[in-house]
Design an enzyme around this catalytic site. Structure first.
Site, short mmCIF file in Angstrom:
data_model
loop_
_atom_site.label_atom_id
_atom_site.label_comp_id
_atom_site.label_asym_id
_atom_site.label_seq_id
_atom_site.Cartn_x
_atom_site.Cartn_y
_atom_site.Cartn_z
N GLU A 1 0.85 -1.19 0.00
CA GLU A 1 0.00 0.00 0.00
C GLU A 1 0.89 1.24 0.00
O GLU A 1 1.47 1.59 1.03
CB GLU A 1 -0.92 0.01 1.23
N GLU B 1 -12.01 2.52 4.83
CA GLU B 1 -11.17 2.90 5.96
C GLU B 1 -11.60 4.26 6.44
O GLU B 1 -11.76 5.19 5.65
CB GLU B 1 -9.71 3.03 5.51
MN MN Z 1 -5.32 2.55 3.49
#
Ligand code: MN
Length: 289
Positions: free
Chosen positions: A151, A247
Site C-alpha cells: 500500500e 477505511e
Molecule cells: Mn489505506
C-alpha cells in the site's frame, strides 16, 4: 445500474481499538449488521492477537478476512540499520504466520517500510534491504497461498513509494507473482496526477490487488474531495473484481500505535454504525456493489 460483486470490506478500527474476544465479536457482528462482506484486521498493532479465536469468530459471522499492518521506526525494513531490518523481518514473519493461522489469504499495508514521517529520501541501500525482505516474505507467503499487498502512501507517511507507478516499479524489481499493488484513494488524492491513469496502470501490469476507499479527510464518504465518479469508473473500466475496503479513522476509536502513526487528531465521527452504514450505502449507490 449494473450490479458488481466485489467483496466490500471495512477496517476493524471503525469499530474497536483492541482485539479481545469481546471486541472481535463486536467488530464482526457490527460489520455484518452494516452490510459488509469482509473485515480488515490490523494484525501487528493489535496486542495478543489470537488467530484461533479470530478464525472462529470471523467464520461464525461468515466474513472474509483481510489483514494489514504498518511497520514502525524500530522495525523499518527500508532502514540502513541492520537491527531495524531484522526486527521488521521478524514482525512481518510473525504477521504472516498469524494470517496463515487465521486462514487468511492477504497481508497488506505498509509492509515495505515504516509508516510515518521521514526527513530524508529513501536510500538505494535501504530500498534494497526492503526488497530483499519482501522477496523472502513473498516466497514464504506463496507456500501458504497468501498474497502480499504493498500500500503506497502519501509523502508524509512513507518515502519509498508515493504513487502507483513507484509501487509497480518496486514490485517489478522484487519479481514475485504474489506481490500486488494496494491502491488507497486517500493517498492517491494527494499524490497521483490522475485516478484513472493510476488504476489503468496497475491493472495493465496485472497488479491491481486490493483497494482502500477513504475520504480526503478519512471521515464520511462523499463529504470530502475524492473524485468518486472517476475512481469508481476506472475500477469498472478495468473490470476490477477484488476487495474494496472502507477505511475511516476518528479519535473516537483509539488504537494507540495506529492512531498515532496515522495522525488521527480530529474527531471526524462519533457513531461507528452510522458511519459504516453511510459508507456502505455510498458504495452501493456510487459503485454498484
Ligand atoms: Mn489505506
Amino acid at each position: 445500474m449494473t450490479t458488481y460483486h466485489n467483496p466490500i470490506g471495512i477496517h476493524a478500527q471503525v469499530w474497536v481499538g483492541d482485539w479481545s474476544p469481546a471486541s472481535a465479536r463486536k467488530a464482526c457482528a457490527s460489520s455484518v449488521e452494516a452490510g459488509y462482506d469482509l473485515i480488515e484486521l490490523p494484525v501487528s498493532s493489535i496486542e495478543e492477537f489470537d488467530p484461533v479465536m479470530t478464525a472462529a469468530i470471523v467464520a461464525e459471522y461468515g466474513l472474509k478476512m483481510g489483514a494489514s499492518l504498518g511497520l514502525q521506526e524500530h522495525s523499518d525494513i527500508s532502514s540502513e540499520d541492520d537491527a531495524a531490518v531484522q526486527a521488521g523481518r521478524a514482525v512481518l514473519r510473525e504477521a504472516l504466520s498469524l494470517v496463515r493461522d487465521c486462514g487468511g489469504t492477504y497481508l497488506g499495508g505498509v509492509i515495505y517500510g515504516k509508516l510515518g514521517r521521514y526527513t530524508a529520501k529513501a536510500t538505494p541501500r535501504g530500498r534494497a534491504n526492503s526488497m530483499a525482505v519482501i522477496a523472502e516474505l513473498a516466497d514464504e507467503a506463496a507456500a501458504s497461498g497468501i498474497t502480499l499487498g504493498l500500500e503506497f502512501c502519501n509523502r508524509y507517511e512513507t518515502n519509498l513509494m508515493n504513487t502507483t507507478a513507484e509501487t509497480l516499479a518496486y514490485i517489478d524489481e522484487v519479481g514475485r507473482d504474489n506481490v500486488v499493488a494496494h491502491l488507497d484513494c486517500y493517498h492517491m488524492n494527494i499524490e497521483e496526477n490522475s485516478f484513472r491513469d493510476a488504476v489503468l496502470a496497475a491493472s495493465a501490469a496485472g497488479k491491481l490487488g486490493y483497494v482502500h476507499v477513504g475520504e480526503s479527510h478519512r471521515g464520511y464518504l462523499g463529504t470530502g474531495s475524492i473524485p468518486w465518479a472517476e475512481f469508481f469508473g476506472a475500477l469498472h473500466e478495468v473490470n476490477y473484481q477484488g476487495p474494496i475496503t472502507f477505511e475511516s479513522f476518528s479519535s473516537e476509536v483509539v488504537q494507540p500505535v495506529l492512531s498515532r502513526n496515522l495522525c488521527i487528531w480530529r474527531n471526524l465521527w462519533t457513531d461507528s454504525m452510522d458511519l459504516a452504514r453511510s459508507a456502505r450505502e455510498f458504495i452501493r449507490e456510487n459503485y454498484g456493489a
